[in-house]
Design a protein around this motif. Structure first.
Motif, mmCIF file in Angstrom:
data_model
loop_
_atom_site.group_PDB
_atom_site.id
_atom_site.type_symbol
_atom_site.label_atom_id
_atom_site.label_comp_id
_atom_site.label_asym_id
_atom_site.label_seq_id
_atom_site.Cartn_x
_atom_site.Cartn_y
_atom_site.Cartn_z
ATOM 1 N N GLY A 57 -3.681 4.724 -8.784
ATOM 2 C CA GLY A 57 -3.021 3.113 -7.955
ATOM 3 C C GLY A 57 -3.577 2.551 -7.810
ATOM 4 O O GLY A 57 -4.416 0.889 -7.459
ATOM 5 N N PHE A 58 -3.087 1.866 -10.120
ATOM 6 C CA PHE A 58 -3.214 0.626 -10.847
ATOM 7 C C PHE A 58 -3.104 -0.625 -9.538
ATOM 8 O O PHE A 58 -1.429 -0.017 -8.918
ATOM 9 C CB PHE A 58 -2.587 1.037 -11.378
ATOM 10 C CG PHE A 58 -2.960 -0.622 -12.370
ATOM 11 C CD1 PHE A 58 -3.788 0.058 -13.470
ATOM 12 C CD2 PHE A 58 -1.754 -1.334 -12.807
ATOM 13 C CE1 PHE A 58 -3.187 -1.497 -14.298
ATOM 14 C CE2 PHE A 58 -1.974 -2.614 -13.116
ATOM 15 C CZ PHE A 58 -2.720 -2.078 -14.645
ATOM 16 N N ASP A 59 -3.581 -1.566 -8.955
ATOM 17 C CA ASP A 59 -3.182 -3.088 -8.628
ATOM 18 C C ASP A 59 -3.149 -3.685 -8.803
ATOM 19 O O ASP A 59 -4.116 -4.251 -9.472
ATOM 20 C CB ASP A 59 -3.789 -2.619 -7.350
ATOM 21 C CG ASP A 59 -3.671 -3.948 -6.584
ATOM 22 O OD1 ASP A 59 -2.630 -4.452 -6.150
ATOM 23 O OD2 ASP A 59 -4.507 -3.938 -4.873
ATOM 24 N N PRO A 60 -1.978 -4.322 -9.642
ATOM 25 C CA PRO A 60 -1.896 -5.223 -10.329
ATOM 26 C C PRO A 60 -2.530 -6.668 -9.398
ATOM 27 O O PRO A 60 -3.055 -7.794 -10.511
ATOM 28 C CB PRO A 60 -0.639 -6.401 -10.056
ATOM 29 C CG PRO A 60 0.735 -4.733 -9.632
ATOM 30 C CD PRO A 60 -0.391 -3.763 -9.213
ATOM 31 N N ALA A 61 -2.498 -6.572 -8.279
ATOM 32 C CA ALA A 61 -3.507 -7.847 -7.517
ATOM 33 C C ALA A 61 -4.950 -7.704 -8.537
ATOM 34 O O ALA A 61 -5.765 -9.137 -7.736
ATOM 35 C CB ALA A 61 -3.379 -7.619 -6.369
ATOM 36 N N ARG A 62 -5.415 -6.664 -8.621
ATOM 37 C CA ARG A 62 -6.937 -6.636 -9.014
ATOM 38 C C ARG A 62 -7.264 -6.580 -10.487
ATOM 39 O O ARG A 62 -6.098 -6.768 -11.429
ATOM 40 C CB ARG A 62 -7.365 -5.195 -8.586
ATOM 41 C CG ARG A 62 -7.431 -4.818 -7.823
ATOM 42 C CD ARG A 62 -8.537 -3.221 -7.019
ATOM 43 N NE ARG A 62 -8.352 -2.463 -8.240
ATOM 44 C CZ ARG A 62 -7.806 -1.372 -7.421
ATOM 45 N NH1 ARG A 62 -7.428 -1.271 -5.995
ATOM 46 N NH2 ARG A 62 -6.853 -0.470 -8.069
ATOM 47 N N PRO A 63 -8.161 -7.277 -11.081
ATOM 48 C CA PRO A 63 -8.821 -7.623 -12.631
ATOM 49 C C PRO A 63 -8.839 -6.477 -13.388
ATOM 50 O O PRO A 63 -9.051 -5.136 -12.158
ATOM 51 C CB PRO A 63 -9.163 -8.755 -12.809
ATOM 52 C CG PRO A 63 -10.363 -7.841 -11.222
ATOM 53 C CD PRO A 63 -9.311 -7.766 -10.139
ATOM 54 N N THR A 64 -7.986 -6.030 -14.729
ATOM 55 C CA THR A 64 -7.626 -5.302 -15.179
ATOM 56 C C THR A 64 -8.991 -5.281 -16.551
ATOM 57 O O THR A 64 -8.905 -6.191 -16.762
ATOM 58 C CB THR A 64 -6.525 -4.487 -16.163
ATOM 59 O OG1 THR A 64 -5.651 -4.735 -14.717
ATOM 60 C CG2 THR A 64 -6.475 -3.640 -17.217
#
Length: 353
Positions: free
Chosen positions: A56-63
């Motif tokens: 569920g990797f979401d580019p909108a979240r920090p990484t």
């Protein structure tokens, strides 16, 4: 000892038994790729780097990057046991790369698998990198541009599971003083050795205007010098080497220019890649480490953290004093403790982001 810790230790034994000196890590990369694939993590491979992303990797979240390395130095000649034969004696697991940084690599991989399917306010990227010991071109240097945006990193190295919040950078300068040769008995020429000595005296007393709050002053040490061909000839060149431990007060490039301005000798940096790292105490990484009961300190050694242009913290099982030594070992209890602390750290970070 629980199942996941036992599995991490078995993976570490397999890594020890598989030689992986820098630039020759293809077989340990195969092992790590297969381990992550068996656990459904869909790993990717770039050169000998192995990467996996949380579900569920979401580019909108920090990484958050979880990084350690699986290459090793070559075994010291003073080994008394087979460096590639993993051996458990009591609480000790012997073998090359056990402490630096295999224990961190398997502990971070285990932690990643624990959290990869869990809802977190940040994405996880696991990067088990190659060529860390030589900072080679196919390790983190090649990997970082392919990872996309990274906001912060936890770097696994043997720190006794304490939080290294800073590292000094490193610039090595090759310096050359130039004079004019002449006959020593006639007091002719311009002695390049004297020019070099004057420059070295300047370096010993040099103070910079800015000083890092965390890392302190820039460290300067002249470590090598060579001049002259025979006793009766005034030397026209003198070469010396300067070891410069940089801080976040100046970039490496700015530091080089300030040193050049202070010297009559020519000064050429071998590289400016190894940069200082300093984590603000208010950053979520530092707050999470403190909440997990970790003491913070400035590390005397460098790591792939030096290549990361984002906030990072270094923490892992084992002791730095065992790295690169003969008969290297890590404690099984250190791996078990490390996995537990990593899990606590992720939970604390999730609560503070």
């Amino acid at each position: 000892m629980d199942t996941k810790t036992t599995e991490a230790i078995e993976l570490l034994k397999a890594l020890i038994a598989t030689p992986s000196p820098s630039r020759e890590e293809n077989r340990t990369a195969d092992l790590l790729h297969a381990f992550l694939a068996r656990h459904g993590a869909s790993p990717e491979r770039l050169h000998n780097n192995v990467v996996a992303r949380s579900a569920g990797f979401d580019p909108a979240r920090p990484t958050l990057l979880l990084n350690s390395h699986h290459d090793t130095v070559r075994p010291a000649a003073s080994y008394t046991r087979d460096p590639y034969a993993p051996a458990v004696e009591g609480d000790r697991l012997y073998g090359l790369g056990s402490n630096d940084a295999g224990a961190s690599a398997v502990s971070l991989a285990t932690t990643f698998l624990t959290f990869r399917d869990q809802p977190l306010p940040f994405n996880l990227v696991l990067a088990l990198s190659a060529e860390e010991e030589c900072m080679g071109e196919h390790g983190m240097r090649a990997l970082l541009p392919e990872l996309g945006r990274i906001d912060m990193a936890l770097v696994g190295e043997p720190t006794g599971m304490q939080a290294a919040v800073g590292e000094r950078g490193l610039v090595v300068l090759d310096c050359e003083a130039r004079g004019k040769s002449g006959h020593a008995a006639r007091n002719e020429g311009v002695n390049a050795l004297y020019i070099a000595v004057e420059d070295i005296a300047r370096l010993r007393s040099l103070r910079f205007e800015r000083e890092s709050q965390l890392l302190g002053p820039i460290g300067i040490a002249v470590t090598q010098i060579a001049a002259g061909t025979q006793h009766n000839v005034v030397p026209d060149t003198c070469r010396f080497v300067v070891d410069v431990r940089t801080t976040d007060a100046y970039t490496n490039e700015q530091t080089v220019e300030l040193l050049r301005a202070a010297l009559r000798s020519q000064a050429v940096p071998r590289s400016t890649r190894i940069r200082a790292s300093a984590l603000d105490a208010a950053h979520p990484l530092a707050r999470a480490a403190a909440a997990a009961g970790r003491e913070s300190y400035v590390s005397p050694t460098t790591s792939d953290m030096a290549l990361m242009p984002f906030p990072s913290l270094k923490m892992g099982p084992g002791q730095s004093s065992r790295s690169h030594t003969a008969d290297e070992y890590v404690l099984l209890s250190e791996i078990e403790e490390g996995i537990g602390i990593y899990e606590d750290f992720i939970k604390q970070l999730a609560a503070s982001v």
